[in-house]
Design a protein around this motif. Structure first.
Motif, PDB file in Angstrom:
ATOM      1  N   ALA A 133      37.211  37.059  32.743  1.00 22.48           N
ATOM      2  CA  ALA A 133      36.634  35.402  32.435  1.00 22.48           C
ATOM      3  C   ALA A 133      37.382  34.711  33.628  1.00 22.48           C
ATOM      4  CB  ALA A 133      37.311  35.226  31.254  1.00 22.48           C
ATOM      5  N   SER A 134      36.703  33.616  33.592  1.00 25.39           N
ATOM      6  CA  SER A 134      37.022  33.081  35.286  1.00 25.39           C
ATOM      7  C   SER A 134      36.039  31.765  34.760  1.00 25.39           C
ATOM      8  CB  SER A 134      36.642  33.455  36.681  1.00 25.39           C
ATOM      9  OG  SER A 134      35.255  33.467  36.186  1.00 25.39           O
ATOM     10  N   LEU A 135      37.189  30.415  35.115  1.00 23.98           N
ATOM     11  CA  LEU A 135      36.418  28.983  35.687  1.00 23.98           C
ATOM     12  C   LEU A 135      35.908  28.572  37.232  1.00 23.98           C
ATOM     13  CD1 LEU A 135      39.313  26.993  33.880  1.00 23.98           C
ATOM     14  CD2 LEU A 135      37.136  27.869  32.806  1.00 23.98           C
ATOM     15  N   GLY A 136      34.301  29.380  37.334  1.00 21.67           N
ATOM     16  CA  GLY A 136      33.582  29.061  37.961  1.00 21.67           C
ATOM     17  C   GLY A 136      33.906  30.323  38.639  1.00 21.67           C
ATOM     18  N   LEU A 137      34.039  31.118  39.738  1.00 20.22           N
ATOM     19  CA  LEU A 137      33.880  32.105  40.131  1.00 20.22           C
ATOM     20  C   LEU A 137      34.907  32.896  40.375  1.00 20.22           C
ATOM     21  CD1 LEU A 137      32.411  33.953  43.138  1.00 20.22           C
ATOM     22  CD2 LEU A 137      33.984  33.177  44.668  1.00 20.22           C
ATOM     23  N   SER A 138      34.820  34.462  40.219  1.00 23.61           N
ATOM     24  CA  SER A 138      35.794  35.700  39.098  1.00 23.61           C
ATOM     25  C   SER A 138      36.593  35.855  40.815  1.00 23.61           C
ATOM     26  CB  SER A 138      34.618  36.668  39.098  1.00 23.61           C
ATOM     27  OG  SER A 138      35.643  37.715  38.460  1.00 23.61           O
ATOM     28  N   SER A 139      37.649  36.066  40.274  1.00 21.63           N
ATOM     29  CA  SER A 139      38.824  36.838  41.355  1.00 21.63           C
ATOM     30  C   SER A 139      39.024  38.174  41.857  1.00 21.63           C
ATOM     31  CB  SER A 139      39.666  36.926  40.499  1.00 21.63           C
ATOM     32  OG  SER A 139      40.168  35.538  40.609  1.00 21.63           O
ATOM     33  N   ILE A 140      37.609  38.460  40.633  1.00 19.76           N
ATOM     34  CA  ILE A 140      37.307  39.752  40.822  1.00 19.76           C
ATOM     35  C   ILE A 140      36.125  39.999  42.129  1.00 19.76           C
ATOM     36  CG2 ILE A 140      36.358  42.407  40.535  1.00 19.76           C
ATOM     37  CD1 ILE A 140      37.696  41.872  37.483  1.00 19.76           C
ATOM     38  N   ALA A 141      36.485  40.734  43.566  1.00 23.12           N
ATOM     39  CA  ALA A 141      35.129  40.511  44.328  1.00 23.12           C
ATOM     40  C   ALA A 141      34.310  41.994  44.080  1.00 23.12           C
ATOM     41  CB  ALA A 141      35.479  40.789  45.896  1.00 23.12           C
ATOM     42  N   GLU A 142      34.801  42.694  43.350  1.00 28.38           N
ATOM     43  CA  GLU A 142      33.873  44.009  43.655  1.00 28.38           C
ATOM     44  C   GLU A 142      34.753  45.394  42.948  1.00 28.38           C
ATOM     45  OE1 GLU A 142      30.723  47.127  46.219  1.00 28.38           O
ATOM     46  OE2 GLU A 142      33.142  45.691  46.975  1.00 28.38           O
ATOM     47  N   VAL A 143      33.596  45.880  42.061  1.00 24.65           N
ATOM     48  CA  VAL A 143      34.716  47.349  41.356  1.00 24.65           C
ATOM     49  C   VAL A 143      33.380  48.252  41.421  1.00 24.65           C
ATOM     50  CG1 VAL A 143      34.601  47.911  39.347  1.00 24.65           C
ATOM     51  CG2 VAL A 143      34.775  45.489  38.843  1.00 24.65           C
ATOM     52  N   LYS A 144      33.874  49.315  42.360  1.00 32.07           N
ATOM     53  CA  LYS A 144      33.662  50.685  42.699  1.00 32.07           C
ATOM     54  C   LYS A 144      33.480  51.982  41.805  1.00 32.07           C
ATOM     55  CE  LYS A 144      34.007  49.352  47.323  1.00 32.07           C
ATOM     56  NZ  LYS A 144      34.788  49.731  48.920  1.00 32.07           N
ATOM     57  N   ARG A 145      32.888  52.332  41.673  1.00 33.91           N
ATOM     58  CA  ARG A 145      33.009  54.309  40.888  1.00 33.91           C
ATOM     59  C   ARG A 145      33.717  55.327  42.124  1.00 33.91           C
ATOM     60  NH1 ARG A 145      30.192  55.031  35.066  1.00 33.91           N
ATOM     61  NH2 ARG A 145      31.837  57.406  34.270  1.00 33.91           N
ATOM     62  N   PHE A 146      33.817  55.895  41.919  1.00 38.28           N
ATOM     63  CA  PHE A 146      34.136  56.655  43.099  1.00 38.28           C
ATOM     64  C   PHE A 146      33.797  58.320  42.038  1.00 38.28           C
ATOM     65  CE2 PHE A 146      38.585  54.490  44.223  1.00 38.28           C
ATOM     66  CZ  PHE A 146      37.509  54.160  45.481  1.00 38.28           C
ATOM     67  N   ASP A 147      33.987  58.590  40.955  1.00 40.29           N
ATOM     68  CA  ASP A 147      33.809  59.502  40.342  1.00 40.29           C
ATOM     69  C   ASP A 147      33.741  59.371  38.713  1.00 40.29           C
ATOM     70  OD1 ASP A 147      36.412  60.359  39.241  1.00 40.29           O
ATOM     71  OD2 ASP A 147      37.148  61.255  41.010  1.00 40.29           O
ATOM     72  N   GLU A 148      33.438  59.802  38.013  1.00 43.15           N
ATOM     73  CA  GLU A 148      33.458  59.571  36.501  1.00 43.15           C
ATOM     74  C   GLU A 148      34.966  59.453  35.696  1.00 43.15           C
ATOM     75  OE1 GLU A 148      33.662  64.349  34.145  1.00 43.15           O
ATOM     76  OE2 GLU A 148      32.149  62.382  34.280  1.00 43.15           O
ATOM     77  N   ASN A 149      35.878  59.318  36.447  1.00 38.53           N
ATOM     78  CA  ASN A 149      36.834  59.599  35.849  1.00 38.53           C
ATOM     79  C   ASN A 149      37.868  57.964  36.355  1.00 38.53           C
ATOM     80  OD1 ASN A 149      36.902  60.057  33.097  1.00 38.53           O
ATOM     81  ND2 ASN A 149      37.190  62.276  34.107  1.00 38.53           N
ATOM     82  N   SER A 150      37.186  57.290  38.005  1.00 38.70           N
ATOM     83  CA  SER A 150      38.147  56.471  38.432  1.00 38.70           C
ATOM     84  C   SER A 150      37.167  55.764  39.363  1.00 38.70           C
ATOM     85  CB  SER A 150      38.613  57.726  39.724  1.00 38.70           C
ATOM     86  OG  SER A 150      37.615  58.380  40.349  1.00 38.70           O
ATOM     87  N   PHE A 151      38.405  54.368  38.805  1.00 36.10           N
ATOM     88  CA  PHE A 151      37.779  53.062  39.616  1.00 36.10           C
ATOM     89  C   PHE A 151      37.983  52.260  40.479  1.00 36.10           C
ATOM     90  CE2 PHE A 151      36.539  54.513  35.670  1.00 36.10           C
ATOM     91  CZ  PHE A 151      35.057  54.248  35.442  1.00 36.10           C
ATOM     92  N   VAL A 152      37.990  51.660  41.037  1.00 35.44           N
ATOM     93  CA  VAL A 152      39.129  50.464  42.222  1.00 35.44           C
ATOM     94  C   VAL A 152      38.535  48.951  41.746  1.00 35.44           C
ATOM     95  CG1 VAL A 152      37.392  50.667  44.318  1.00 35.44           C
ATOM     96  CG2 VAL A 152      40.397  50.013  44.270  1.00 35.44           C
ATOM     97  N   VAL A 153      39.467  48.498  41.565  1.00 34.33           N
ATOM     98  CA  VAL A 153      38.609  46.646  41.111  1.00 34.33           C
ATOM     99  C   VAL A 153      39.660  46.606  42.483  1.00 34.33           C
ATOM    100  CG1 VAL A 153      39.003  45.109  39.767  1.00 34.33           C
ATOM    101  CG2 VAL A 153      38.953  47.116  38.489  1.00 34.33           C
ATOM    102  N   GLU A 154      38.871  45.380  43.063  1.00 37.37           N
ATOM    103  CA  GLU A 154      38.775  44.770  44.770  1.00 37.37           C
ATOM    104  C   GLU A 154      38.599  43.390  44.385  1.00 37.37           C
ATOM    105  OE1 GLU A 154      36.651  46.392  46.839  1.00 37.37           O
ATOM    106  OE2 GLU A 154      37.587  48.119  47.586  1.00 37.37           O
ATOM    107  N   PHE A 155      39.687  42.456  44.173  1.00 40.85           N
ATOM    108  CA  PHE A 155      40.177  40.998  44.579  1.00 40.85           C
ATOM    109  C   PHE A 155      39.720  40.476  45.636  1.00 40.85           C
ATOM    110  CE2 PHE A 155      42.879  43.503  41.858  1.00 40.85           C
ATOM    111  CZ  PHE A 155      42.239  42.577  40.282  1.00 40.85           C
ATOM    112  N   PHE A 156      39.119  39.038  46.284  1.00 42.16           N
ATOM    113  CA  PHE A 156      38.925  38.368  46.963  1.00 42.16           C
ATOM    114  C   PHE A 156      40.221  38.494  47.539  1.00 42.16           C
ATOM    115  CE2 PHE A 156      35.323  36.816  44.692  1.00 42.16           C
ATOM    116  CZ  PHE A 156      33.812  37.855  45.442  1.00 42.16           C
ATOM    117  N   ASN A 157      41.513  37.850  47.399  1.00 44.59           N
ATOM    118  CA  ASN A 157      42.389  38.016  47.791  1.00 44.59           C
ATOM    119  C   ASN A 157      42.917  39.131  48.923  1.00 44.59           C
ATOM    120  OD1 ASN A 157      43.634  39.408  46.433  1.00 44.59           O
ATOM    121  ND2 ASN A 157      44.876  37.738  45.636  1.00 44.59           N
ATOM    122  N   GLY A 158      42.488  40.425  48.799  1.00 43.50           N
ATOM    123  CA  GLY A 158      42.512  41.728  49.490  1.00 43.50           C
ATOM    124  C   GLY A 158      43.277  42.225  48.127  1.00 43.50           C
TER     125      GLY A 158
END
Length: 610
Positions: free
Chosen positions: A373-398
């Motif tokens: 949840a955010s007020l305006g733009l989300s802090s999450i820049a992107e979510v990537k799925r590498f395989d069925e059991n692995s993810f990375v959540v990337e944020f705008f601050n690096g």
């Protein structure tokens, strides 16, 4: 505001100085130092004298959000932050009892001062809106199996959920519940693994995995309280289909524009009668066909997905630009639908997302949701799925978070991250590893770093019910505040206690547990094996069906300390025991939650920090 009204009345009516001061403090805390902002109505007009309240900084921040698990209702609360920045999740596993909704494992998400995942509740018990919509599984955020045909009466009955994992760590709150017990035995799994993960002191996101094994059709339902949903995916009308129910019955009278139940809500919790005899509209105790709430979800549209994921933003347009962004990933072939679902008065409508997957039998599905949840733009820049059991959540601050389920692996800035645990997360500040946390038995490796969490199981050798104390075999590595799960093949689900003290005694461990082990007590009317009671057992029986919550528990005649195992609960005031006890009328009894021979296990977690 209703809660504040009661508090305000207590403050003004009491003549006890100590209580008046206490109520004043609570009133100021509740209103952040400004009670007049919450006052309204006739009572305040005639009973409240105008008073100056200077803004007090001590009331600008409320208590720290809490995380806890309550075993009886299998209720989990995950919380983070403080004051106006508090956010949290609530998940209930059951058992369902009278006036329950069919919402076992539904997710309630609180942030930005709102219950984001809207819940209808109910106004009038037994009305068409209560029976046919508000209490139905379809109006909640969960998975509906086989068009909800296993519902019996007001809801599906069962003992509640097993707790499979729990964590209350800095920056990570986590629960893993499984409740297939409300379904026939061929439903092997109905589980929700949910984590509330901090981004910073004021923001968190949700990582949520819903897994179902069994049945033929799985409908993953998601909605919020926002009126607008925005997505890049293009939805199209479906020929001859207006409601979710219309996918199965195109000729139904409620599968027509303007005739869905969601469009026919009138005052008094009623459905407008169109004079169609086959509908049989009634004012009370009528469940509108097809009986699962699907006739209330209307304006149904379908989209063609090019990959096994979907992202949407739910906009509140509340002046603060409050937005919930949800990113859904799924393993199985899935059809996605969008529809509108009403609130109980029909004055508001909310976008619903339905992910439908099917198989001829023994269907397995899993949906992973990453939302914030955010007020305006989300802090999450992107979510990537590498395989069925692995993810990375990337944020705008690096910064970035790498999340692994069991057997997941991912390449991180510090090297390959591999997990053989229930859940694992590695947090990076920019490119630098900050910490690793795992939940559940197993280990993770990140380059040269190995983090291990060990689960043990042991037998309960002795129980002291007065002290809520157990003595178990072995010298256990437990600390005050840890949760332990207790189970037995006789039970339908596990039970959980928090450790209040730990002592070692030769080759054994003595554990004091918080709370009472007594789950029912009263007097006997008659019987030896089939026992009639003077005292109802509300958690053991619901309307005309056993919850199985008391199955396997220890039933004790207090006068002689004779005991037998409960085989079955036959009614609110009737139990069937494994053996005979020669009760006399008015004998007192007690039912205990734990007994000698039960298995006790820990719920392990582990942390590595730089």
């Amino acid at each position: 505001r209703d809660e504040f009204l009661y508090l305000d009345q207590l403050y003004h009516r009491t003549e006890i100085p100590e209580l008046k001061e206490r109520y004043r403090e609570k009133m100021l805390e509740f209103t952040l130092g400004n009670p007049d902002k919450f006052r309204s109505g006739t009572w305040a007009l005639f009973h409240v004298e105008p008073e100056e309240y200077s803004e007090q900084t001590q009331f600008r921040k409320l208590d720290q959000a809490h995380t806890n698990y309550f075993s009886g209702p299998s209720l989990a609360i995950l919380g983070s932050g403080e004051g106006v920045d508090r956010r949290g999740l609530l998940i209930r596993g059951g058992p369902n009892l009278p006036h329950s909704h069919d919402d076992s494992l539904a997710l309630y998400y609180y942030d930005k001062g709102l219950l984001l995942t809207q819940d209808n509740g109910y106004y009038i018990f037994g009305s068409p809106l209560h029976y046919g919509w508000g209490s139905q599984a379809a109006s909640h955020n969960l998975v509906v199996i086989d068009n909800d045909k296993y519902r019996y009466g007001w809801y599906k009955s069962g003992p509640g959920a097993d707790l499979l994992g729990f964590a209350d760590l800095s920056g990570l709150k986590y629960v893993y519940l499984n409740n297939p017990h409300q379904f026939p035995r061929f439903i092997q799994e109905y589980s929700r693994l949910t984590a509330l993960i901090d981004i910073n002191d004021k923001e968190s996101y949700v990582f949520d995995v819903f897994t179902v094994d069994g049945g033929k059709r799985h409908d993953y339902m998601f909605h919020t309280g926002a009126p607008i949903m925005e997505t890049d995916v293009e939805f199209q009308n479906i020929p001859d289909v207006w409601t979710l129910a219309g996918l199965d019955d195109k000729d139904a009278p409620y599968n027509v524009i303007g005739q869905s139940y969601g469009e026919r809500i009138i005052s008094g919790d009623m459905i407008r009668d169109l004079g169609i005899a086959s509908e049989g509209v009634k004012s009370m105790y009528w469940n509108p066909p097809p009986g699962n709430g699907y006739g209330f979800i209307y304006d149904l549209k379908e989209a063609l997905l090019t990959e096994k994921m979907f992202e949407a933003s739910f906009k509140y347009y509340d002046g603060l630009d409050t937005t919930l962004t949800n990113r859904l990933f799924f393993d199985q072939d899935t059809t996605i639908y969008k529809g509108l679902g009403p609130n109980l008065s029909g004055t508001e409508k909310y976008p619903y997302i339905i992910l439908r997957s099917e198989a001829d039998k023994d269907h397995q599905s899993r949906v992973i949701s990453i939302m914030d949840a955010s007020l305006g733009l989300s802090s999450i820049a992107e979510v990537k799925r590498f395989d069925e059991n692995s993810f990375v959540v990337e944020f705008f601050n690096g910064d970035s978070h790498f999340i692994l389920l069991n057997s997941g692996k991912a390449k991180t800035p510090a090297g390959e991250f591999v997990s053989k645990a229930q859940f694992a997360i590695a947090k990076f500040n920019q490119q630098e590893l900050a910490n690793i946390a795992i939940v559940g038995h197993g280990e993770v490796k990140l380059k040269d770093i190995v983090v291990t969490a060990n689960q043990f199981q042991t037998k309960i050798l002795e129980v002291n019910y007065e002290k809520s104390q157990v003595i178990v075999d072995g010298l256990l590595d437990l600390e005050v505040g840890d949760l332990v799960a207790i189970d037995n093949d006789d039970y339908k689900r596990n039970t959980v206690y928090r450790v209040s003290s730990v002592a070692k005694k030769e080759d054994k461990t003595v554990l004091d547990l918080e709370g009472s082990m007594v789950i029912a007590k009263g007097t006997v009317a008659k019987g030896t094996k089939y026992v009639d009671l003077n005292t109802p057992l509300p958690r053991g029986f619901s309307y005309d069906k056993s919850t199985q919550y008391l199955d396997g528990k220890l039933f004790v005649r207090e006068k002689t300390n004779e005991s037998e195992i409960i085989k079955r609960t036959n009614g609110f005031k009737n139990v069937y025991l494994a053996g005979d006890i020669n009760f006399e009328p008015q004998d007192s009894f007690v039912i205990y939650d734990v007994k000698v021979g039960d298995t006790l296990s820990n719920l392990p977690t582990a942390i590595w920090e730089k």
